[in-house]
Design a protein around this motif. Structure first.
Motif, short mmCIF file in Angstrom:
data_model
loop_
_atom_site.label_atom_id
_atom_site.label_comp_id
_atom_site.label_asym_id
_atom_site.label_seq_id
_atom_site.Cartn_x
_atom_site.Cartn_y
_atom_site.Cartn_z
N ARG A 13 61.52 64.14 9.87
CA ARG A 13 63.07 65.34 9.71
C ARG A 13 63.58 65.56 11.12
O ARG A 13 63.76 65.06 12.05
N GLN A 14 64.63 66.40 10.93
CA GLN A 14 65.74 66.56 12.12
C GLN A 14 66.66 67.90 11.78
O GLN A 14 66.04 68.29 10.30
N SER A 15 67.05 68.62 12.52
CA SER A 15 67.44 69.75 12.73
C SER A 15 68.24 69.75 11.74
O SER A 15 69.98 69.12 12.29
N VAL A 135 66.73 75.51 12.34
CA VAL A 135 66.89 74.37 13.36
C VAL A 135 66.25 76.28 14.37
O VAL A 135 66.39 76.72 13.49
N TRP A 136 65.54 75.52 14.92
CA TRP A 136 64.45 76.84 15.68
C TRP A 136 65.80 76.95 17.31
O TRP A 136 66.18 75.99 17.64
N LYS A 137 65.95 78.08 17.18
CA LYS A 137 66.64 78.96 18.22
C LYS A 137 66.49 79.80 19.37
O LYS A 137 65.70 80.70 19.18
N SER A 138 67.00 80.06 20.49
CA SER A 138 66.87 81.56 21.11
C SER A 138 67.43 81.05 22.29
O SER A 138 68.93 80.46 21.84
N LEU A 160 59.55 84.49 19.39
CA LEU A 160 59.04 82.78 20.66
C LEU A 160 60.57 82.48 19.97
O LEU A 160 60.11 81.70 19.08
N ARG A 176 66.25 58.60 13.17
CA ARG A 176 65.28 59.23 14.65
C ARG A 176 64.60 58.25 15.71
O ARG A 176 64.21 56.50 14.68
C1 LIG Z 1 60.90 78.00 20.99
C2 LIG Z 1 62.51 76.79 20.93
C3 LIG Z 1 63.57 77.81 21.40
C4 LIG Z 1 64.70 76.38 21.27
N1 LIG Z 1 65.46 76.77 21.30
C5 LIG Z 1 66.57 76.17 21.41
C6 LIG Z 1 68.68 76.59 21.40
O1 LIG Z 1 68.60 77.49 21.75
N2 LIG Z 1 69.53 75.81 21.14
C7 LIG Z 1 69.20 74.64 20.80
O2 LIG Z 1 70.32 74.33 20.85
N3 LIG Z 1 68.29 73.56 20.36
C8 LIG Z 1 66.69 74.88 20.55
N4 LIG Z 1 65.88 74.32 20.70
C9 LIG Z 1 65.40 73.14 19.60
C10 LIG Z 1 65.74 72.58 18.37
O3 LIG Z 1 65.32 73.84 17.58
C11 LIG Z 1 65.63 71.06 17.91
O4 LIG Z 1 64.77 70.94 17.60
C12 LIG Z 1 66.70 70.23 19.25
O5 LIG Z 1 68.13 70.61 18.86
C13 LIG Z 1 66.63 68.55 18.31
O6 LIG Z 1 66.79 68.42 16.65
P1 LIG Z 1 65.68 68.13 16.34
O7 LIG Z 1 64.52 68.89 15.80
O8 LIG Z 1 66.08 67.32 15.13
O9 LIG Z 1 64.92 66.37 16.62
C14 LIG Z 1 64.41 75.09 20.36
C15 LIG Z 1 63.06 74.83 20.31
C16 LIG Z 1 62.18 75.03 20.61
C17 LIG Z 1 60.47 75.06 19.79
#
Ligand SMILES: Cc1cc2nc3c(=O)[nH]c(=O)nc-3n(C[C@H](O)[C@H](O)[C@H](O)COP(=O)(O)O)c2cc1C
Length: 189
Positions: A13-15, A135-138, A160, A176
Protein backbone atom coordinates in the motif's frame (compact mmCIF):
# COMPACT_ATOMS: atom_id res chain seq x y z
CA UNK A 1 -9.55 -12.29 -3.01
CA UNK A 2 -7.06 -15.09 -2.23
CA UNK A 3 -5.07 -14.52 0.96
CA UNK A 4 -1.68 -13.84 -0.74
CA UNK A 5 -3.27 -11.08 -2.83
CA UNK A 6 -4.74 -9.49 0.28
CA UNK A 7 -1.33 -9.69 1.90
CA UNK A 8 0.37 -8.05 -1.11
CA UNK A 9 -2.29 -5.34 -1.22
CA UNK A 10 -1.58 -4.50 2.42
CA UNK A 11 2.19 -4.88 2.23
CA UNK A 12 2.55 -2.69 -0.88
CA UNK A 13 0.00 0.00 0.00
CA UNK A 14 1.14 3.50 -0.76
CA UNK A 15 -0.45 6.87 -0.28
CA UNK A 16 -1.42 8.79 -3.39
CA UNK A 17 0.21 12.06 -4.35
CA UNK A 18 -2.05 13.56 -7.03
CA UNK A 19 -5.79 12.94 -6.80
CA UNK A 20 -8.29 14.10 -9.41
CA UNK A 21 -11.87 13.52 -10.59
CA UNK A 22 -13.71 11.20 -10.77
CA UNK A 23 -14.34 10.85 -7.07
CA UNK A 24 -16.23 7.97 -5.51
CA UNK A 25 -20.01 8.33 -5.81
CA UNK A 26 -22.26 8.46 -2.76
CA UNK A 27 -22.78 4.71 -2.43
CA UNK A 28 -19.03 4.07 -2.78
CA UNK A 29 -18.31 6.69 -0.12
CA UNK A 30 -20.83 4.98 2.15
CA UNK A 31 -19.05 1.65 1.58
CA UNK A 32 -15.75 3.30 2.51
CA UNK A 33 -17.24 4.75 5.71
CA UNK A 34 -18.70 1.34 6.61
CA UNK A 35 -15.17 -0.06 6.64
CA UNK A 36 -14.21 2.88 8.87
CA UNK A 37 -16.77 1.50 11.29
CA UNK A 38 -15.04 -1.89 11.54
CA UNK A 39 -11.96 -0.78 13.48
CA UNK A 40 -10.96 -2.41 16.77
CA UNK A 41 -13.03 -0.58 19.38
CA UNK A 42 -12.90 -1.50 23.07
CA UNK A 43 -16.44 -1.45 24.44
CA UNK A 44 -17.89 -0.67 21.01
CA UNK A 45 -18.09 3.03 21.87
CA UNK A 46 -17.55 4.23 18.29
CA UNK A 47 -15.56 7.26 19.48
CA UNK A 48 -15.41 8.86 16.04
CA UNK A 49 -17.50 10.34 13.33
CA UNK A 50 -16.82 11.36 9.74
CA UNK A 51 -17.51 14.50 7.76
CA UNK A 52 -17.44 14.04 3.99
CA UNK A 53 -16.30 17.20 2.22
CA UNK A 54 -16.96 17.58 -1.50
CA UNK A 55 -18.01 20.15 -4.08
CA UNK A 56 -18.63 23.55 -2.49
CA UNK A 57 -17.98 22.04 0.92
CA UNK A 58 -14.30 22.30 0.02
CA UNK A 59 -14.49 26.11 0.04
CA UNK A 60 -16.05 25.99 3.53
CA UNK A 61 -13.28 23.61 4.60
CA UNK A 62 -10.65 25.90 3.03
CA UNK A 63 -12.06 29.00 4.75
CA UNK A 64 -12.16 27.21 8.09
CA UNK A 65 -8.47 26.26 7.77
CA UNK A 66 -7.54 29.87 7.02
CA UNK A 67 -9.64 31.04 9.97
CA UNK A 68 -7.94 28.54 12.31
CA UNK A 69 -4.49 29.69 11.22
CA UNK A 70 -5.48 33.37 11.56
CA UNK A 71 -6.83 32.78 15.04
CA UNK A 72 -3.63 30.96 16.01
CA UNK A 73 -1.17 33.38 14.42
CA UNK A 74 -3.05 36.69 14.39
CA UNK A 75 -2.19 37.34 10.76
CA UNK A 76 -1.44 35.38 7.59
CA UNK A 77 -0.03 36.59 4.29
CA UNK A 78 -1.79 35.86 1.00
CA UNK A 79 0.72 33.19 -0.01
CA UNK A 80 0.18 31.22 3.18
CA UNK A 81 -3.59 31.65 2.88
CA UNK A 82 -3.52 30.28 -0.66
CA UNK A 83 -1.33 27.36 0.42
CA UNK A 84 -3.70 26.44 3.22
CA UNK A 85 -6.75 26.79 1.00
CA UNK A 86 -5.18 24.54 -1.63
CA UNK A 87 -5.24 21.68 0.88
CA UNK A 88 -9.01 21.51 0.55
CA UNK A 89 -8.68 21.28 -3.23
CA UNK A 90 -5.93 18.63 -3.29
CA UNK A 91 -8.55 15.99 -4.07
CA UNK A 92 -12.18 15.98 -5.18
CA UNK A 93 -13.32 14.59 -1.83
CA UNK A 94 -12.10 14.45 1.76
CA UNK A 95 -13.20 12.35 4.69
CA UNK A 96 -12.52 14.32 7.87
CA UNK A 97 -11.88 12.09 10.87
CA UNK A 98 -13.41 13.48 14.05
CA UNK A 99 -12.38 11.99 17.38
CA UNK A 100 -15.51 11.95 19.51
CA UNK A 101 -14.77 10.34 22.89
CA UNK A 102 -17.39 9.01 25.28
CA UNK A 103 -17.24 9.39 29.06
CA UNK A 104 -16.59 5.84 30.20
CA UNK A 105 -15.45 4.33 33.50
CA UNK A 106 -13.64 1.41 31.88
CA UNK A 107 -12.30 2.63 28.55
CA UNK A 108 -9.73 5.42 28.95
CA UNK A 109 -9.62 8.23 26.45
CA UNK A 110 -6.31 7.08 24.98
CA UNK A 111 -7.87 3.78 23.93
CA UNK A 112 -10.70 5.65 22.30
CA UNK A 113 -8.21 7.87 20.48
CA UNK A 114 -6.35 4.77 19.27
CA UNK A 115 -9.60 3.36 17.92
CA UNK A 116 -10.58 6.63 16.22
CA UNK A 117 -7.10 6.84 14.67
CA UNK A 118 -7.53 3.40 13.14
CA UNK A 119 -10.51 4.71 11.17
CA UNK A 120 -8.19 6.91 9.08
CA UNK A 121 -6.21 3.90 7.95
CA UNK A 122 -9.38 1.88 7.39
CA UNK A 123 -10.76 4.63 5.17
CA UNK A 124 -7.50 4.71 3.17
CA UNK A 125 -7.54 0.94 2.71
CA UNK A 126 -11.21 0.82 1.77
CA UNK A 127 -10.76 3.60 -0.79
CA UNK A 128 -7.78 1.72 -2.30
CA UNK A 129 -9.72 -1.55 -2.32
CA UNK A 130 -12.50 0.15 -4.29
CA UNK A 131 -10.04 1.49 -6.86
CA UNK A 132 -9.37 5.02 -5.55
CA UNK A 133 -6.18 6.67 -4.39
CA UNK A 134 -6.07 8.08 -0.87
CA UNK A 135 -3.77 9.90 1.53
CA UNK A 136 -4.20 11.04 5.13
CA UNK A 137 -3.49 14.76 5.64
CA UNK A 138 -3.54 17.35 8.40
CA UNK A 139 -2.87 21.07 8.75
CA UNK A 140 -1.06 21.65 12.01
CA UNK A 141 -3.42 24.07 13.78
CA UNK A 142 -6.02 23.68 16.48
CA UNK A 143 -9.46 24.07 14.91
CA UNK A 144 -10.56 27.69 15.10
CA UNK A 145 -14.08 28.96 15.74
CA UNK A 146 -15.17 28.63 12.10
CA UNK A 147 -13.98 25.03 11.88
CA UNK A 148 -15.78 24.21 15.12
CA UNK A 149 -18.95 25.66 13.63
CA UNK A 150 -18.49 24.16 10.15
CA UNK A 151 -17.84 20.65 11.45
CA UNK A 152 -20.23 21.03 14.41
CA UNK A 153 -17.44 20.08 16.81
CA UNK A 154 -18.47 19.48 20.41
CA UNK A 155 -16.10 20.71 23.14
CA UNK A 156 -14.54 17.27 23.65
CA UNK A 157 -14.13 16.49 19.95
CA UNK A 158 -11.04 17.01 17.85
CA UNK A 159 -10.10 16.59 14.23
CA UNK A 160 -7.53 13.87 13.53
CA UNK A 161 -6.88 15.10 10.01
CA UNK A 162 -8.65 13.96 6.87
CA UNK A 163 -8.27 11.46 4.07
CA UNK A 164 -8.04 12.86 0.55
CA UNK A 165 -9.72 10.53 -1.92
CA UNK A 166 -9.93 10.58 -5.69
CA UNK A 167 -8.61 9.02 -8.86
CA UNK A 168 -4.88 8.64 -8.69
CA UNK A 169 -2.83 10.02 -11.58
CA UNK A 170 -0.65 7.30 -13.05
CA UNK A 171 2.75 7.27 -11.47
CA UNK A 172 5.72 5.00 -11.31
CA UNK A 173 5.65 3.25 -7.98
CA UNK A 174 8.82 2.02 -6.44
CA UNK A 175 8.14 -0.93 -4.19
CA UNK A 176 8.26 -0.32 -0.47
CA UNK A 177 11.47 -0.73 1.47
CA UNK A 178 10.83 -3.56 3.91
CA UNK A 179 10.69 -2.60 7.57
CA UNK A 180 13.98 -3.25 9.35
CA UNK A 181 12.63 -5.72 11.86
CA UNK A 182 15.91 -5.77 13.81
CA UNK A 183 15.29 -2.15 14.60
CA UNK A 184 11.50 -1.98 14.85
CA UNK A 185 10.51 -5.32 16.35
CA UNK A 186 11.43 -7.38 19.35
CA UNK A 187 10.49 -11.01 19.79
CA UNK A 188 9.99 -11.88 23.44
CA UNK A 189 10.22 -15.67 23.50
C1 LIG B 1 -2.63 11.86 11.33
C2 LIG B 1 -1.80 11.94 10.09
C3 LIG B 1 -1.64 13.15 9.46
C4 LIG B 1 -0.84 13.27 8.33
N1 LIG B 1 -0.69 14.48 7.74
C5 LIG B 1 0.08 14.60 6.65
C6 LIG B 1 0.22 15.86 5.98
O1 LIG B 1 -0.39 16.86 6.37
N2 LIG B 1 1.03 15.93 4.91
C7 LIG B 1 1.73 14.82 4.45
O2 LIG B 1 2.45 14.95 3.46
N3 LIG B 1 1.56 13.61 5.02
C8 LIG B 1 0.77 13.48 6.10
N4 LIG B 1 0.62 12.25 6.70
C9 LIG B 1 1.37 11.10 6.12
C10 LIG B 1 0.74 10.55 4.86
O3 LIG B 1 -0.61 10.20 5.07
C11 LIG B 1 1.50 9.31 4.34
O4 LIG B 1 1.42 8.26 5.26
C12 LIG B 1 2.95 9.61 4.04
O5 LIG B 1 3.00 10.52 2.98
C13 LIG B 1 3.76 8.35 3.69
O6 LIG B 1 3.24 7.72 2.58
P1 LIG B 1 2.81 6.19 2.62
O7 LIG B 1 1.52 6.14 3.37
O8 LIG B 1 2.73 5.78 1.20
O9 LIG B 1 3.91 5.47 3.38
C14 LIG B 1 -0.19 12.11 7.81
C15 LIG B 1 -0.41 10.88 8.41
C16 LIG B 1 -1.18 10.78 9.55
C17 LIG B 1 -1.38 9.44 10.20
Amino acid sequence: MPAPEIYNFLAQRQSASILVEPKPDRSTVEKILQVGGTVPDHGGLKPYRFVVVEGEGREKFAESMVNAAMEAKGTLDDKKKAKLKSKAYASPLQVVIVFSPEEDDKIPEWEQMASASCTGYAVVLAANALGFGAVWKSFGFEPGSLMQQTFQLKKNERILGWVNIGTEMDRERSSRTPLDLKKFAFFLS
